[in-house]
Motif scaffolding. Structure first.
Motif, PDB file in Angstrom:
ATOM      1  N   UNK A  93      25.738  36.068  59.236  1.00 33.57           N
ATOM      2  CA  UNK A  93      26.655  36.459  58.165  1.00 33.57           C
ATOM      3  C   UNK A  93      26.051  37.469  57.228  1.00 33.57           C
ATOM      4  N   UNK A  94      25.588  38.572  57.771  1.00 33.89           N
ATOM      5  CA  UNK A  94      25.058  39.615  56.914  1.00 33.89           C
ATOM      6  C   UNK A  94      26.130  40.165  55.999  1.00 33.89           C
ATOM      7  N   UNK A  95      25.689  40.836  54.948  1.00 34.26           N
ATOM      8  CA  UNK A  95      26.632  41.385  53.967  1.00 34.26           C
ATOM      9  C   UNK A  95      27.645  42.319  54.617  1.00 34.26           C
ATOM     10  N   UNK A  96      27.222  43.044  55.652  1.00 35.33           N
ATOM     11  CA  UNK A  96      28.139  43.972  56.320  1.00 35.33           C
ATOM     12  C   UNK A  96      29.317  43.230  56.942  1.00 35.33           C
ATOM     13  N   UNK A  97      29.025  42.183  57.696  1.00 30.22           N
ATOM     14  CA  UNK A  97      30.079  41.419  58.367  1.00 30.22           C
ATOM     15  C   UNK A  97      30.982  40.731  57.355  1.00 30.22           C
ATOM     16  N   UNK A  98      30.369  40.054  56.376  1.00 32.18           N
ATOM     17  CA  UNK A  98      31.140  39.299  55.379  1.00 32.18           C
ATOM     18  C   UNK A  98      32.046  40.226  54.577  1.00 32.18           C
ATOM     19  N   UNK A  99      31.491  41.328  54.091  1.00 31.73           N
ATOM     20  CA  UNK A  99      32.280  42.262  53.277  1.00 31.73           C
ATOM     21  C   UNK A  99      33.371  42.930  54.106  1.00 31.73           C
ATOM     22  N   UNK A 100      33.062  43.324  55.332  1.00 32.61           N
ATOM     23  CA  UNK A 100      34.062  43.999  56.177  1.00 32.61           C
ATOM     24  C   UNK A 100      35.222  43.062  56.513  1.00 32.61           C
ATOM     25  N   UNK A 101      34.891  41.811  56.831  1.00 32.20           N
ATOM     26  CA  UNK A 101      35.938  40.860  57.218  1.00 32.20           C
ATOM     27  C   UNK A 101      36.825  40.457  56.048  1.00 32.20           C
ATOM     28  N   UNK A 102      36.273  40.394  54.843  1.00 32.60           N
ATOM     29  CA  UNK A 102      37.014  39.830  53.721  1.00 32.60           C
ATOM     30  C   UNK A 102      37.401  40.820  52.627  1.00 32.60           C
ATOM     31  N   UNK A 103      36.618  41.895  52.484  1.00 28.30           N
ATOM     32  CA  UNK A 103      36.898  42.871  51.419  1.00 28.30           C
ATOM     33  C   UNK A 103      37.419  44.197  51.962  1.00 28.30           C
ATOM     34  N   UNK A 104      37.312  44.385  53.278  1.00 25.15           N
ATOM     35  CA  UNK A 104      37.811  45.623  53.862  1.00 25.15           C
ATOM     36  C   UNK A 104      36.693  46.484  54.432  1.00 25.15           C
ATOM     37  N   UNK A 105      37.125  47.492  55.181  1.00 26.15           N
ATOM     38  CA  UNK A 105      36.176  48.340  55.923  1.00 26.15           C
ATOM     39  C   UNK A 105      35.216  49.087  55.006  1.00 26.15           C
ATOM     40  N   UNK A 106      35.734  49.692  53.943  1.00 23.78           N
ATOM     41  CA  UNK A 106      34.881  50.495  53.076  1.00 23.78           C
ATOM     42  C   UNK A 106      33.856  49.644  52.330  1.00 23.78           C
ATOM     43  N   UNK A 107      34.271  48.452  51.914  1.00 30.70           N
ATOM     44  CA  UNK A 107      33.309  47.546  51.263  1.00 30.70           C
ATOM     45  C   UNK A 107      32.209  47.160  52.245  1.00 30.70           C
ATOM     46  N   UNK A 108      32.591  46.937  53.509  1.00 30.01           N
ATOM     47  CA  UNK A 108      31.599  46.628  54.532  1.00 30.01           C
ATOM     48  C   UNK A 108      30.621  47.766  54.748  1.00 30.01           C
ATOM     49  N   UNK A 109      31.127  48.999  54.737  1.00 28.26           N
ATOM     50  CA  UNK A 109      30.249  50.151  54.928  1.00 28.26           C
ATOM     51  C   UNK A 109      29.294  50.327  53.756  1.00 28.26           C
ATOM     52  N   UNK A 110      29.780  50.069  52.549  1.00 24.95           N
ATOM     53  CA  UNK A 110      28.900  50.138  51.368  1.00 24.95           C
ATOM     54  C   UNK A 110      27.790  49.093  51.492  1.00 24.95           C
ATOM     55  N   UNK A 111      28.172  47.880  51.883  1.00 27.42           N
ATOM     56  CA  UNK A 111      27.170  46.821  52.054  1.00 27.42           C
ATOM     57  C   UNK A 111      26.189  47.179  53.171  1.00 27.42           C
ATOM     58  N   UNK A 112      26.716  47.742  54.262  1.00 26.94           N
ATOM     59  CA  UNK A 112      25.857  48.134  55.380  1.00 26.94           C
ATOM     60  C   UNK A 112      24.870  49.211  54.976  1.00 26.94           C
ATOM     61  N   UNK A 113      25.351  50.219  54.239  1.00 30.03           N
ATOM     62  CA  UNK A 113      24.464  51.294  53.780  1.00 30.03           C
ATOM     63  C   UNK A 113      23.390  50.742  52.843  1.00 30.03           C
TER      64      UNK A 113
END
Length: 610
Positions: A93-113
């Motif tokens: 459950x890295x921040x990328x997966x959690x944010x993308x699944x629940x907050x949307x694609x762009x939030x996931x990309x910000x977390x991933x970066x």
């Protein structure tokens, strides 16, 4: 063969897909692999709290203990929050997966970066701090710290390229050596304090604390929050645990939090009562160990164990960075090469990329930890905040048993880390945090451009929505062109091959010297009289451009749907001898790569003796 031998020597034999389950590791090894980053921060977190305080006034260091307790409280909140993440995301459950699944694609990309930047900085900071501890004990090495750090990163990279299980075994000893050494240091320091062996430089609790600017307190607190870096690594890597994955991951996270919290509070306490302040050229840990143990062998055990854990703390990033790259690449936001596992069932491209990035940072910042720290915390707390906020929405969407309690812990974690993020950015912006604030949106922009490219490529290549047609597989009319440099066995091999795939074969020769051309024409009539040879004059001695113009003329004149260019090339017996020969074929292939309806084939003629 020699290169393959060296690869097997350093990395080991290839592992098959069937061996993947055997790469799972038990809790005690996972603690070494995934907690080394968090535990190693004990080595510099106290020092980072003290530096801004002592720069203001020596009396201000009495605030170090209250700040340490505030950081410890935040550690408890984050630990409880990430235990919910482990339960909800058993596949990691890295921040990328959690944010993308629940907050949307762009939030996931910000977390991933943010996470990718954090992983690179973890390697650079950990190695730089480890080298500083080595140079504290051996000052003669101080001027070589960048070279030492780069060498250490290369060694860690090679170990990780061997695979998860082997790296876990190798890294277990230094981690537990560090834990044991610090337990001895803390117990010895406490014993001397409570038995009166040493005189306390300051009381543990002060009746009156000096008045200092709130901004300074916040800056010291934000510096101390580096102690929290790496605590999310366990929730990112749940699948590498032995079954039951979630239970073992949660237990390991609890172990890590307890060890980290106790070590950080005790080191800060001892530094306070021993009256230790930061000193150029020697770390706070080294100063404390010298006061407790003198110059005995136990003193040297502390900087050595600290250096080892700091160097190996980088291994946490080697577990997370390649896996995160793989997840982002699977969503087509990074090059697809990052999805592939290497011979040893690890993401080799990601491991190599991480190493190169960390070495570049070490060189740019001259291997100094204090210069790197301001960049460190921003990405960490961006990912913390997005991950915890995403988990709150997850609980409200799924409403599993106990969801209200879980959502409370995650909401508390989100609010707390968001506040800390604001403190970190405001207090460290001009000291380097601005660079991370610039890099995160820049990386998101790159991610979206890569994703757009893959979508457009897929749109052009897809057969979805089209009906099969026999016309699609109708043979094409094509002409074969062979550029030649003379007449020899390699040319004859290429001519033979050309005649097997087409009845329309043409050879061309770029003329530099008319006399050489005349000799070639005579030889051509002897060896290949039935294949037309076109001589192309090149007064400026160019090869590629006249050839491309000739290919275009032939295509237009023959009306061919496809032009095949066959490049004859001889291969020497020893690979390094190839550097002695003209590499024109490489330039021709590169130029034709971007020409539509051109097929490039290389016919190799292998020399037997030379």
């Amino acid at each position: 063969m020699n290169l393959l031998y060296l690869k097997r020597l350093f990395l080991g034999r290839p592992l098959s897909n069937d061996e993947a389950p055997h790469e799972h590791i038990p809790k005690w090894k996972a603690l070494a692999v995934l907690s080394s980053d968090a535990l190693s921060s004990v080595a510099y977190a106290t020092e980072e709290v003290l530096i801004p305080l002592v720069l203001f006034a020596s009396a201000a260091i009495v605030w170090s203990l209250p700040i340490a307790f505030a950081v410890a409280a935040l550690l408890i909140i984050l630990t409880l929050s990430y235990r919910q993440t482990i339960q909800a995301y058993p596949n990691g459950g890295g921040a990328y997966i959690v944010a993308k699944d629940n907050l949307g694609e762009h939030a996931g990309l910000v977390a991933g970066a943010a996470l990718l930047i954090d992983y690179v900085l973890t390697v650079a900071v950990s190695v730089a701090a480890g080298v500083e501890n080595i140079t504290s004990a051996f000052p003669v090495l101080y001027s070589h710290r960048v070279l030492l750090g780069s060498s250490m990163i290369i060694i860690i990279m090679l170990i990780n390229l061997r695979g998860v299980r082997e790296s876990a075994t190798i890294f277990a000893f230094p981690t537990y050596f560090f834990v044991f050494s610090f337990i001895v240091l803390i117990l010895s320091g406490m014993w001397q304090l409570f038995t009166g062996t040493i005189t306390s430089a300051a009381p543990i609790v002060h009746e009156v604390y000096p008045s200092i600017p709130i901004f300074l307190l916040l800056r010291a607190f934000s510096s101390g929050c580096v102690a929290l870096t790496g605590i999310e690594a366990i929730s990112n890597a749940v699948p590498i645990f032995q079954p039951p994955h979630q239970r073992n991951a949660k237990i390991t996270m609890a172990w890590m939090a307890v060890i980290l919290g106790i070590f950080f509070l005790c080191i800060t306490l001892l530094s306070h009562v021993y009256g230790i302040t930061p000193k150029e050229g020697e770390t706070v840990i080294s100063l404390l160990a010298r006061m407790v143990f003198g110059n005995s062998f136990l003193y040297y055990a502390i900087p050595i164990s600290t250096a080892l854990i700091l160097l190996l703390a980088a291994n946490t990033s080697y577990a997370g960075f390649p896996s995160l790259n793989s997840l982002i690449a699977a969503d087509r936001f990074l090059p697809r090469q990052l999805r592939s596992r290497g011979d040893r069932l690890v993401f080799s491209n990601g491991i190599i990329g991480l190493s190169i990035s960390a070495i570049v940072l070490l060189i740019l910042f001259k291997g100094k930890t204090h210069r790197l720290i301001p960049l460190y915390s921003v990405g960490v707390f961006v990912s913390f905040t997005l991950s915890q906020a995403g988990m709150v929405l997850y609980h409200f969407k799924h409403k599993k048993p106990g969801w209200m309690t879980s959502s409370f812990f995650n909401a508390l974690g989100a609010v707390t880390t968001c506040v800390v993020l604001g403190v970190v950015v405001s207090t460290k912006f001009i000291h380097g945090a601005w660079l991370v604030a610039f890099l995160i949106p820049s990386m998101v922009l790159v991610f979206t451009r890569i994703h757009r490219h893959y979508l457009l490529v897929g749109k052009e290549l897809t057969l979805i929505g089209q009906l099969p047609s026999p016309e699609e597989l109708k043979p094409v009319k094509h002409t074969v062109i062979i550029p030649v440099s003379g007449i020899h066995r390699g040319i004859l091999e290429a001519l033979r091959y050309a005649l097997t795939i087409s009845t329309d074969v043409k050879a061309c020769y770029i003329e530099f010297d008319p006399e050489t051309t005349e000799r070639l024409k005579v030889q051509w009539q002897d060896w290949a009289p039935h294949i037309p040879l076109e001589v192309i004059k090149s007064p400026y001695r160019a090869v590629v451009r006249p050839l491309l113009r000739y290919i275009d003329r032939v295509e237009h004149a023959t009306g061919s749907e496809m032009v095949t260019v066959i490049i004859p090339e001889f291969v020497t017996k020893k690979w390094y001898h190839n550097f002695l020969h003209n590499q024109t074929a490489l330039f021709i292939r590169t130029a034709l790569l971007f020409k539509p309806r051109k097929v490039v084939t290389t016919v190799h003629y292998h020399l037997r003796k030379t």
